[in-house]
Design a protein around this motif. Structure first.
Motif, PDB file in Angstrom:
ATOM      1  N   PHE A 193       0.584  -1.141   0.512  1.00 31.18           N
ATOM      2  CA  PHE A 193       0.054   0.098  -0.091  1.00 31.18           C
ATOM      3  C   PHE A 193       0.569   1.414  -0.153  1.00 31.18           C
ATOM      4  CE2 PHE A 193      -2.313  -2.976   2.216  1.00 31.18           C
ATOM      5  CZ  PHE A 193      -3.738  -3.070   1.176  1.00 31.18           C
ATOM      6  N   THR A 194       0.294   1.881  -0.529  1.00 28.14           N
ATOM      7  CA  THR A 194       1.136   3.329  -0.876  1.00 28.14           C
ATOM      8  C   THR A 194       0.215   4.763  -1.488  1.00 28.14           C
ATOM      9  OG1 THR A 194       2.887   4.615  -1.682  1.00 28.14           O
ATOM     10  CG2 THR A 194       1.661   3.338  -3.603  1.00 28.14           C
ATOM     11  N   SER A 195       0.407   5.839  -1.870  1.00 28.36           N
ATOM     12  CA  SER A 195       0.118   6.932  -2.014  1.00 28.36           C
ATOM     13  C   SER A 195      -0.016   6.348  -3.861  1.00 28.36           C
ATOM     14  CB  SER A 195       0.107   7.900  -2.056  1.00 28.36           C
ATOM     15  OG  SER A 195       1.383   8.088  -2.533  1.00 28.36           O
ATOM     16  N   ARG A 196      -1.165   6.874  -4.483  1.00 25.32           N
ATOM     17  CA  ARG A 196      -1.072   7.225  -5.431  1.00 25.32           C
ATOM     18  C   ARG A 196      -0.340   7.516  -6.341  1.00 25.32           C
ATOM     19  NH1 ARG A 196      -4.521   4.682  -8.945  1.00 25.32           N
ATOM     20  NH2 ARG A 196      -6.192   3.700  -7.587  1.00 25.32           N
ATOM     21  N   ARG A 197       0.109   8.792  -5.828  1.00 22.33           N
ATOM     22  CA  ARG A 197       1.568  10.394  -6.529  1.00 22.33           C
ATOM     23  C   ARG A 197       2.163   9.237  -6.599  1.00 22.33           C
ATOM     24  NH1 ARG A 197       1.722  15.754  -5.857  1.00 22.33           N
ATOM     25  NH2 ARG A 197      -0.490  16.196  -4.795  1.00 22.33           N
TER      26      ARG A 197
END
Length: 387
Positions: free
Chosen positions: A310-314
């Motif tokens: 899991f990470t940020s889309r950016r």
């Protein structure tokens, strides 16, 4: 509590019902905690995003607001990947409601970054900046590692601060409430997930104290992220210091009281074992260095068990090479969400994580057994290698 003339007008309804309600929330909060005034904030991080958490009542409240943010405001993770929700196993009814929540926030001017680690994607906090952040691990990182100043805001008060541009001046905004009151000495040459294990132990011990840690090694920012996230989850700790490392560690007198966490205690956190059918990494969301490390660990390998990252889309867009290397292994990268706030995790029996925060929340929130491993152990388990 003192209000300026402009604040009085907003409070009295001259700028509309929404801003009057927001001002009422902030004033009430300030009066409860003895704030003298409202202070401007540099940025806001808004929790209360997952449909699983706020439901239809929360959606209706956000929809009814009519105003625009006055400072940069970022959303916490949602209950699903906003684009690949089908891949997560999310049903269409949930997805429809979740997207409506995001749209309602966007209409107010809140940025749908959907991350619990906004410091990885934007420059929204600096030393001594006043903030109004919500998510527990983000609050801990901002206060402790960056040296900014924020209380742990609830979703309504954070959104109110975003729409007004201010927050009440109390709690961790004040010097006197940032003084360390307890020294924690930690034995052992810790690395990686060991710091999450320490936070898992320290949270209940700290209670209402502000700890300052003495380590035998120098933690990296990623390790400090894991330490603070775990303490925030197990003990609601919003601020800690590390001797000779964190920005405010040398500004205050040393505490008289001290306790020691032994290496044997840290090892025990790893002892709760179940055989995982899901390995999940990214609580809090992983940053660029972690993404690069995972890509190297998974190079030329194929996963044999579900591996979710899991990470940020950016960040995922900025680091396409690493993302491609990871997904080539069969691992899945999800953005906008995490294993804790998404109902997608609930269908699994046992989850392996490298996070002390997830170790605490997954059983309580998802009803799933959980076991802690190092990042290397998580990857080994996913690809079927023996340790």
């Amino acid at each position: 509590m003192y209000l300026t003339m402009d604040e009085e007008k907003i409070y009295g309804g001259e700028s509309g019902e929404t801003l009057a309600t927001c001002m009422e929330i902030l004033v009430t909060l300030g009066e409860i905690y003895g704030a003298d005034r409202l202070i401007p904030v540099r940025s806001v991080q808004v929790a209360g995003v997952s449909y699983r958490t706020i439901g239809d009542a929360g959606l209706k409240w956000i929809r009814d607001l009519k105003a625009e943010t006055r400072v940069p405001a970022i959303l916490n993770p949602a209950g699903m990947d906003l684009k690949d929700w089908k891949k997560m196993g999310i049903n269409e009814d949930f997805a429809e409601r979740q997207l409506e929540i995001i749209q309602a926030y966007e209409r107010l001017g809140v940025r749908p970054e959907c991350t619990c680690a906004p410091y990885h994607v934007c420059r929204v906090a600096g030393f001594r900046d006043h903030l109004a952040w919500s998510e527990s691990s983000a609050v801990s990182f901002a206060n402790s590692v960056i040296g900014a100043r924020t209380n742990r805001e609830g979703a309504p008060s954070a959104l109110a601060a975003a729409l007004i541009g201010k927050t009440p001046n109390y709690g961790l905004h004040l010097d006197e409430n940032r003084i360390p009151t307890l020294t924690i000495k930690v034995d052992g040459k810790l690395e990686g997930s060991d710091f999450g294990a320490v936070g898992h132990i320290a949270g209940p011990l700290v209670k209402n104290e502000t700890p300052i840690f003495e380590f035998e090694v120098k933690p990296t920012p990623i390790e400090l992220k894991q330490l603070g996230a775990a303490m925030a989850a197990t003990g609601s700790v919003a601020l800690y210091h590390v001797k000779k490392l964190t920005p405010e560690s040398g500004l205050y007198p040393e505490p008289v009281e001290a306790i020691t966490i032994e290496w044997s205690e840290i090892k025990e956190v790893y002892d709760c074992r179940c055989e995982p059918d899901l390995i999940a990494i990214g609580c809090p969301h992983i940053g660029p260095e972690e993404l690069s490390r995972l890509a190297k660990l998974l190079k030329d390998k194929q996963v044999k068990k579900e591996l979710w990252i899991f990470t940020s889309r950016r960040l995922a867009k900025q680091h396409k090479e690493e993302v491609n290397q990871i997904t080539k292994s069969g691992a899945k990268i999800f953005c906008d969400t995490c294993m804790v706030v998404s109902p997608a995790s609930e269908r699994f029996r046992c989850m392996m994580v490298n996070s002390g925060k997830a170790l605490n929340y997954v059983p309580k929130i998802c009803g799933v057994q959980c076991t802690l491993g190092t990042t290397e152990e998580c990857i080994q388990k996913a690809v079927g290698e023996k340790r």
